[in-house]
Design a protein around this motif. Structure first.
Motif, PDB file in Angstrom:
ATOM      1  N   GLY A 156       0.826  -1.199   0.000  1.00 15.82           N
ATOM      2  CA  GLY A 156       0.000   0.000   0.000  1.00 15.82           C
ATOM      3  C   GLY A 156       0.855   1.240   0.000  1.00 15.82           C
ATOM      4  O   GLY A 156       1.931   1.268   0.592  1.00 15.82           O
ATOM      5  N   GLY A 157       0.360   2.268  -0.681  1.00 16.44           N
ATOM      6  CA  GLY A 157       1.111   3.518  -0.718  1.00 16.44           C
ATOM      7  C   GLY A 157       0.351   4.618  -1.411  1.00 16.44           C
ATOM      8  O   GLY A 157      -0.876   4.581  -1.540  1.00 16.44           O
ATOM      9  N   TYR A 158       1.089   5.590  -1.882  1.00 21.41           N
ATOM     10  CA  TYR A 158       0.549   6.809  -2.470  1.00 21.41           C
ATOM     11  C   TYR A 158      -0.423   6.552  -3.626  1.00 21.41           C
ATOM     12  O   TYR A 158      -1.440   7.217  -3.744  1.00 21.41           O
ATOM     13  N   MET A 159      -0.135   5.567  -4.451  1.00 18.51           N
ATOM     14  CA  MET A 159      -0.969   5.266  -5.620  1.00 18.51           C
ATOM     15  C   MET A 159      -1.981   4.148  -5.346  1.00 18.51           C
ATOM     16  O   MET A 159      -2.505   3.540  -6.259  1.00 18.51           O
ATOM     17  N   GLY A 160      -2.227   3.848  -4.074  1.00 12.97           N
ATOM     18  CA  GLY A 160      -3.226   2.855  -3.731  1.00 12.97           C
ATOM     19  C   GLY A 160      -2.647   1.512  -3.328  1.00 12.97           C
ATOM     20  O   GLY A 160      -1.564   1.421  -2.755  1.00 12.97           O
ATOM     21  N   LEU A 161      -3.392   0.452  -3.674  1.00 15.52           N
ATOM     22  CA  LEU A 161      -3.078  -0.907  -3.246  1.00 15.52           C
ATOM     23  C   LEU A 161      -2.553  -1.724  -4.421  1.00 15.52           C
ATOM     24  O   LEU A 161      -3.087  -1.658  -5.536  1.00 15.52           O
ATOM     25  N   PHE A 162      -1.512  -2.519  -4.151  1.00 11.21           N
ATOM     26  CA  PHE A 162      -0.936  -3.409  -5.156  1.00 11.21           C
ATOM     27  C   PHE A 162      -0.797  -4.791  -4.551  1.00 11.21           C
ATOM     28  O   PHE A 162      -0.715  -4.955  -3.338  1.00 11.21           O
ATOM     29  N   ARG A 163      -0.766  -5.783  -5.437  1.00  8.88           N
ATOM     30  CA  ARG A 163      -0.600  -7.161  -5.003  1.00  8.88           C
ATOM     31  C   ARG A 163       0.489  -7.802  -5.852  1.00  8.88           C
ATOM     32  O   ARG A 163       0.577  -7.565  -7.059  1.00  8.88           O
ATOM     33  N   TYR A 164       1.318  -8.620  -5.223  1.00  8.87           N
ATOM     34  CA  TYR A 164       2.375  -9.348  -5.911  1.00  8.87           C
ATOM     35  C   TYR A 164       2.045 -10.821  -5.839  1.00  8.87           C
ATOM     36  O   TYR A 164       1.869 -11.385  -4.755  1.00  8.87           O
ATOM     37  N   ASN A 165       1.945 -11.465  -7.009  1.00 12.18           N
ATOM     38  CA  ASN A 165       1.549 -12.868  -7.048  1.00 12.18           C
ATOM     39  C   ASN A 165       2.727 -13.828  -7.202  1.00 12.18           C
ATOM     40  O   ASN A 165       2.539 -15.004  -7.472  1.00 12.18           O
ATOM     41  N   GLY A 166       3.938 -13.303  -7.035  1.00  9.95           N
ATOM     42  CA  GLY A 166       5.130 -14.127  -7.191  1.00  9.95           C
ATOM     43  C   GLY A 166       5.822 -13.898  -8.513  1.00  9.95           C
ATOM     44  O   GLY A 166       6.996 -14.238  -8.667  1.00  9.95           O
ATOM     45  N   ASP A 167       5.084 -13.330  -9.485  1.00 11.92           N
ATOM     46  CA  ASP A 167       5.654 -13.036 -10.798  1.00 11.92           C
ATOM     47  C   ASP A 167       5.612 -11.551 -11.132  1.00 11.92           C
ATOM     48  O   ASP A 167       6.556 -11.009 -11.680  1.00 11.92           O
ATOM     49  N   SER A 168       4.484 -10.915 -10.832  1.00 15.72           N
ATOM     50  CA  SER A 168       4.345  -9.500 -11.160  1.00 15.72           C
ATOM     51  C   SER A 168       3.398  -8.812 -10.183  1.00 15.72           C
ATOM     52  O   SER A 168       2.669  -9.464  -9.435  1.00 15.72           O
ATOM     53  N   PHE A 169       3.417  -7.491 -10.243  1.00 11.70           N
ATOM     54  CA  PHE A 169       2.549  -6.665  -9.410  1.00 11.70           C
ATOM     55  C   PHE A 169       1.366  -6.207 -10.229  1.00 11.70           C
ATOM     56  O   PHE A 169       1.482  -6.013 -11.440  1.00 11.70           O
ATOM     57  N   TYR A 170       0.236  -6.039  -9.597  1.00 15.78           N
ATOM     58  CA  TYR A 170      -0.886  -5.421 -10.279  1.00 15.78           C
ATOM     59  C   TYR A 170      -1.668  -4.568  -9.294  1.00 15.78           C
ATOM     60  O   TYR A 170      -1.677  -4.789  -8.081  1.00 15.78           O
ATOM     61  N   SER A 171      -2.310  -3.545  -9.856  1.00 15.42           N
ATOM     62  CA  SER A 171      -3.072  -2.596  -9.066  1.00 15.42           C
ATOM     63  C   SER A 171      -4.404  -3.197  -8.673  1.00 15.42           C
ATOM     64  O   SER A 171      -5.054  -3.865  -9.479  1.00 15.42           O
ATOM     65  N   VAL A 172      -4.832  -2.954  -7.432  1.00 16.08           N
ATOM     66  CA  VAL A 172      -6.117  -3.440  -6.930  1.00 16.08           C
ATOM     67  C   VAL A 172      -6.960  -2.243  -6.562  1.00 16.08           C
ATOM     68  O   VAL A 172      -6.526  -1.373  -5.810  1.00 16.08           O
ATOM     69  N   SER A 173      -8.176  -2.188  -7.102  1.00 16.20           N
ATOM     70  CA  SER A 173      -9.112  -1.121  -6.737  1.00 16.20           C
ATOM     71  C   SER A 173     -10.246  -1.742  -5.921  1.00 16.20           C
ATOM     72  O   SER A 173     -10.255  -2.950  -5.680  1.00 16.20           O
TER      73      SER A 173
END
Length: 178
Positions: A156-173
């Motif tokens: 979590g941070g300035y641009m919201g929430l992100f998740r890492y699935n072991g390969d890449s990050f993606y934005s979560v709204s």
């Protein structure tokens, strides 16, 4: 533990404590502008740059699974102490400093930490890996990291929430993807 305020950092005072941690021996650790203070139940000891600490402006303290004590600092990145010597991690630097606010150890024993404007780093004792926009992490201002029971990392941070699935990050709204 009073020390000189750091007016370069938003909220400040001569008595500010940025982090509190209890190690496995029961010692209390406090991160301040004047380094780290350790209270063993009887006396207060200070670890600072004169002892090898990478920077006196300590934002976060973490004890890892092997007993090393990690320090996230405001101007000189991350270092850890094995009880005898300090080791600094070689991260991307900028003239104004390398601002690190938090440390997190995942279930595999890897240490994660965000660096302002440089994404997130993962250290696994053999290598240091930087993740940023090229990996799907759209924010350079991550403030907190947590691993869920399924092994996914949430950031979590300035641009919201992100998740890492072991390969890449993606934005979560609020609509996902969860």
């Amino acid at each position: 533990m009073a020390n000189k305020p750091d007016n370069n950092r938003g909220v400040t005072s001569s008595k500010i404590v940025y982090s509190i941690m209890q190690d496995r021996k029961g010692n209390m650790w406090f991160g301040t502008h004047a380094g780290a203070f350790i209270y063993d139940g009887k006396s207060l000891t200070n670890l600072s740059e004169k002892d090898g600490l990478c920077n006196n402006a300590v934002n976060d303290i973490l004890e890892d699974k092997t007993g090393n004590i990690w320090f996230a600092t405001h101007y000189k990145g991350v270092c850890y102490w094995n009880g005898i010597t300090f080791t600094s991690l070689a991260t991307k630097e900028r003239e104004s400093g390398t601002e690190v606010w938090s440390l997190y150890e995942d279930k595999a024993g890897q240490i994660w930490f965000p660096i302002e404007n440089f994404g997130v780093y993962r250290y696994n004792s053999n290598s240091l890996t930087n993740f940023d926009k090229k990996d799907g992490l759209a924010s350079g201002s991550i403030q907190d990291i947590f691993e869920d029971s399924q092994g996914n990392l949430w950031l979590g941070g300035y641009m919201g929430l992100f998740r890492y699935n072991g390969d890449s990050f993606y934005s979560v709204s609020k609509n996902g993807p969860w």
